[in-house]
Every structure is written in structure tokens, then in C-alpha cells.
Design an enzyme around this catalytic site. Structure first.
Site, mmCIF file in Angstrom:
data_model
loop_
_atom_site.group_PDB
_atom_site.id
_atom_site.type_symbol
_atom_site.label_atom_id
_atom_site.label_comp_id
_atom_site.label_asym_id
_atom_site.label_seq_id
_atom_site.Cartn_x
_atom_site.Cartn_y
_atom_site.Cartn_z
ATOM 1 N N SER A 176 0.632 -1.328 0.010
ATOM 2 C CA SER A 176 0.151 0.109 -0.028
ATOM 3 C C SER A 176 0.708 1.406 0.119
ATOM 4 C CB SER A 176 -0.846 -0.005 1.197
ATOM 5 O OG SER A 176 -0.334 -0.576 2.404
ATOM 6 N N HIS A 204 -5.369 -3.336 -2.650
ATOM 7 C CA HIS A 204 -5.164 -2.379 -3.697
ATOM 8 C C HIS A 204 -4.987 -3.153 -5.352
ATOM 9 C CE1 HIS A 204 -4.212 1.003 -0.994
ATOM 10 N NE2 HIS A 204 -3.759 -0.138 -0.362
ATOM 11 N N LYS A 235 -11.979 0.586 -1.871
ATOM 12 C CA LYS A 235 -10.868 1.390 -2.633
ATOM 13 C C LYS A 235 -11.417 1.264 -4.310
ATOM 14 C CE LYS A 235 -7.571 0.815 0.852
ATOM 15 N NZ LYS A 235 -7.045 -0.305 1.743
HETATM 16 C C1 LIG Z 1 -6.743 -0.231 3.010
HETATM 17 C C2 LIG Z 1 -6.279 -1.577 3.274
HETATM 18 C C3 LIG Z 1 -7.028 -2.585 4.118
HETATM 19 C C4 LIG Z 1 -8.179 -2.010 5.136
HETATM 20 O O1 LIG Z 1 -9.318 -2.044 4.275
HETATM 21 P P1 LIG Z 1 -10.528 -0.891 4.863
HETATM 22 O O2 LIG Z 1 -11.359 -1.594 4.048
HETATM 23 O O3 LIG Z 1 -9.809 0.082 4.483
HETATM 24 O O4 LIG Z 1 -10.629 -1.425 6.424
HETATM 25 C C5 LIG Z 1 -6.514 -3.762 4.357
HETATM 26 N N1 LIG Z 1 -5.400 -4.340 3.905
HETATM 27 C C6 LIG Z 1 -4.723 -3.334 2.973
HETATM 28 C C7 LIG Z 1 -3.441 -3.880 2.252
HETATM 29 C C8 LIG Z 1 -5.017 -2.080 2.743
HETATM 30 O O5 LIG Z 1 -4.416 -1.219 2.030
#
Ligand SMILES: *Cc1c(COP(=O)(O)O)cnc(C)c1O
Length: 389
Positions: A176, A204, A235
Site C-alpha cells: 500500500s 489495492h 478502494k
Molecule cells: C486499506 C487496506 C486494508 C483495510 O481495508 P478497509 O476496508 O479500508 O478497512 C487492508 N489491507 C490493505 C493492504 C489495505 O491497503
């Protein structure tokens, strides 16, 4: 607390909350104060967060199903929109079953703590997301951290822990804060060789890779080696929530053992119905992935050719490594002055000495917007001495 907060502030490490508002009709922008900014800090990769068809179904479901679900899914919160969504997810991922949970953070802590416990071991990349780390801590299994993407280090740890009861290898597919990819093919081979389970977090990469946005595992053809396939709807899907896909046994296990599913209220139906619509769009709108990919290449290449350090990635996440915390903050404020929203990411989110501006791109951005942004970034980089002229 006050003393420690002063220390944080003094080290340019304090974080604070700011209000951002959407700009309807211009999903690539955000408003802060009275300024409209090009949003290079959102994870709305496909530009779906304002899609009228998603908003419409959410609206209608709100009218028919009400605001809240009222209870956990195991009580009376398992409303009608869940079943068709979970069937569609399993079909999309070509797996036996799927489970929708409240968010990615809960999916990771829930799945990991349900799968392993004392006497087991989790092999985890040192740059994995915090929710994975927290899941491991919560599980009480041994935490074997391997150096980022270092398969020889992982192998030595697998040898060391040969005799453990259950072994779980877990990785982000796309990291990320760096935007680089995990060596998923090698991980699939190691998992077989050592009889471990493999869990991949596609937060991602879901929506971004694959012909129908299935993710990086499908793009690389290793999906059948992935035992626990996790991704979020927050996302590239533009909404909120998360999924776990795998075997029928896995999902049945999680329904019985994953505490965030059992002890927390179900997502509201409006969100679940909105996710279904977003899933259909993610699969159908391949042009969004193509546009995102072209924009990411253009943007990354122009920063690289200006002399910035942007890491090894090839994803829509483009880090611009600055090093110093205070310099990263100054870079971000200077960008805001020229109309660009970007965040300075500092320790402990990234290792000390690697503070950075993390740009994340979207299919909502045009080539022109990205070219202009890159020009601003180059000028500010020179002014601040991040690159030499
Ligand atoms: C954003 C993210 C999460 C958490 O997801 P949310 O739905 O925002 O709680 C988990 N793992 C990774 C790699 C992320 O980037």
C-alpha cells in the site's frame, strides 16, 4: 499524553484530521477549506465513488430496507442483499464460496485470528498492512516476519518453523505504501513445498488487475493456490466493506470462528446492494482499468525522468520518497498551494528515513491533469532540493 504529543509534533510526526469534501461531477477532485484540489490521495482507483447507478440503488435500498441492519449477520442482520452478492463474488473469483464483512481491517483480523492460534506460525512480509499485523498479534500465533519480498529469507523461516502445527503465509498483493507487487508465483510454490496456507490481501489490486478486475492472483494465474483471498470494497469499488473468498469449508469455518463477523453488526443493506452494483461495473468497465494503467505509467515515468525516487512499483500507487519527515510535510503543503491534494506518509506507517508523498491515481484523472500535476511536482521538488536541477 500532552508530553508525548509535543514530542510527536516536534519530530514532524503528529497527525491530525482535516475535512475533505467531494466535488460532484468531478470525481478526481476534493475540496479542503475553500480550495478545490486535484485529488492524488484517494484510493478510488476506478473513479466509481460517485457513480450514479451505485448511488441510485443505495438510495432505493435505503427506502426499502431502512438505515441500519440492527444486528450481527448471525442474529437478524443477514438481510436479503447479502446472498446474491456473495454468489456473484464466488462466480467472479471462480471459487466455491465467499463472505462479505464490514471492512478490510476486520476481514484481516477476523480471518487470521480464526485460522491460527498458539502453536501455529504466520509468515508475513515486513511491509504488510497494519491490519494483517494486528490479526497476527490477536491470533497469538508466532509472527515470522520476512524481509520485504525476500523469498530466501522466507524459505529460511519456513525451515526454522517446519514443525509448527499450522503455517500461514500472508502478503499484500500490491503494497500500500510502495505500490510494488508481491512475488505471488514464488509464494505459491513455497506454500506447496512447505504445506502452508496462502492468504493474499488484494486491497489495492482487486478491481485494478485481471480481465474483469479479479485481482493480481488471477492476472498471474495462481488463484487456485490461494487459500484465503481477501479484498476490500473501499478502494477500487468506491464504497465500503470487504470480501473473503475460498473453499466452502473456509467460509463455513469463518462464519463460526471469525469474531468480527460474529460480534459486530452487519453492514447496512444499502451498502451491500451498492457493492453488488459496483461489482457489476468493476467487471464490465474494463476501460477504467486501461485508463488507470495509462495514467499511472505517464505519471510515474514523468516523475522518474525528473529524477525522483519512486520505487519499483508499476501500480496506481506512486510513492515519491523524500526521506525526511519535515521535508515530506513541506512538500505536501507546497503541493496544496498549487491545487494538489497529496499526503505526507511518515513513520510508523513507513520505515524511519523513508517519509514520502504517496500519490494514488484514478481513472477519473485525465492525461492533461496528470501531466500538469507532474510539472508542478517537478518544480516544487527542485525548489525544496528533493531533486537537483
Ligand atoms: C486499506 C487496506 C486494508 C483495510 O481495508 P478497509 O476496508 O479500508 O478497512 C487492508 N489491507 C490493505 C493492504 C489495505 O491497503
Amino acid at each position: 499524553m500532552d508530553k508525548e504529543l509535543e514530542l510527536l509534533a516536534g519530530a514532524s510526526l503528529e497527525r491530525s484530521l482535516r475535512v475533505s469534501s467531494p466535488v460532484f461531477g468531478s470525481p478526481g477532485y476534493t475540496v479542503r477549506g475553500d480550495q478545490m484540489l486535484l485529488n492524488l490521495s484517494s484510493n478510488d482507483y476506478l473513479g466509481l465513488a460517485q457513480h450514479p447507478a451505485i448511488i441510485d440503488i443505495m438510495h432505493r435500498t435505503l427506502q426499502s430496507e431502512g438505515a441500519g441492519s440492527g444486528a450481527s449477520r448471525l442474529v437478524t442482520g443477514n438481510r436479503q442483499p447479502y446472498a446474491p452478492l456473495e454468489a456473484a463474488l464466488a462466480a467472479w473469483q471462480n471459487c466455491e464460496a465467499s463472505l462479505v464483512v464490514a471492512n478490510g481491517y476486520m476481514a484481516n483480523i477476523g480471518a487470521i485470528s480464526a485460522l491460527v492460534s498458539r502453536g501455529d506460525v504466520v509468515f508475513s512480509d515486513q511491509l504488510n498492512h497494519a491490519s494483517i499485523v494486528d490479526g497476527i498479534v490477536l491470533s497469538r500465533a508466532d509472527h515470522a516476519r520476512y524481509r520485504h519480498n525476500d523469498m530466501e529469507h522466507l524459505r529460511s523461516l519456513l525451515n526454522k518453523h517446519r514443525d509448527k502445527r499450522r503455517k500461514l503465509i500472508v502478503t499484500d498483493a500490491v503494497f500500500s505504501m510502495d505500490g510494488d507487487q508481491a512475488p505471488l508465483r514464488e509464494l505459491a510454490l513455497l506454500k506447496r513445498e512447505y504445506g502452508a496456507m496462502l492468504m493474499v490481501d488484494e486491497a489495492h489490486s482487486g478491481g485494478v488487475y485481471g480481465k474483469r478486475g479479479e485481482g493480481l492472483c488471477h492476472e498471474l494465474g495462481i488463484q487456485d493456490d490461494v487459500d484465503i483471498h481477501m479484498g476490500t470494497f473501499s478502494k477500487s469499488f468506491g464504497i465500503y466493506g470487504a470480501y473473503i473468498c475460498g473453499s466452502r469449508t473456509l467460509i463455513r469455518w469463518l462464519v463460526n470462528k471469525a469474531r468480527p463477523l460474529i460480534y459486530s453488526t452487519a453492514l447496512p443493506s444499502s451498502i451491500v446492494a451498492g457493492i453488488s452494483k459496483a461489482l457489476a461495473l468493476v467487471q464490465a468497465d474494463h476501460w477504467r482499468r486501461e485508463k488507470l494503467d495509462a495514467g499511472s505509467r505517464l505519471f510515474r515515468d514523468s516523475l522518474r525522468s525528473a529524477g525522483f525516487i519512486t520505487g519499483d512499483g508499476g501500480s496506481p500507487i506512486v510513492p515519491l520518497i523524500v526521506g525526511d519527515n519535515e521535508l515530506a510535510l513541506r512538500f505536501s503543503s507546497a503541493l496544496e498551494e498549487v491545487g494538489i491534494a497529496s499526503v505526507a506518509i511518515r513513520p510508523p506507517t513507513v520505515p524511519a528515513g523513508t517519509a514520502r508523498i504517496r500519490f494514488s491515481l484514478s481513472a477519473a484523472h485525465s492525461e492533461k491533469e496528470l501531466t500538469e500535476a507532474a510539472a508542478h511536482i517537478r518544480i516544487i521538488g527542485h525548489q525544496l532540493g528533493v531533486v537537483s536541477s
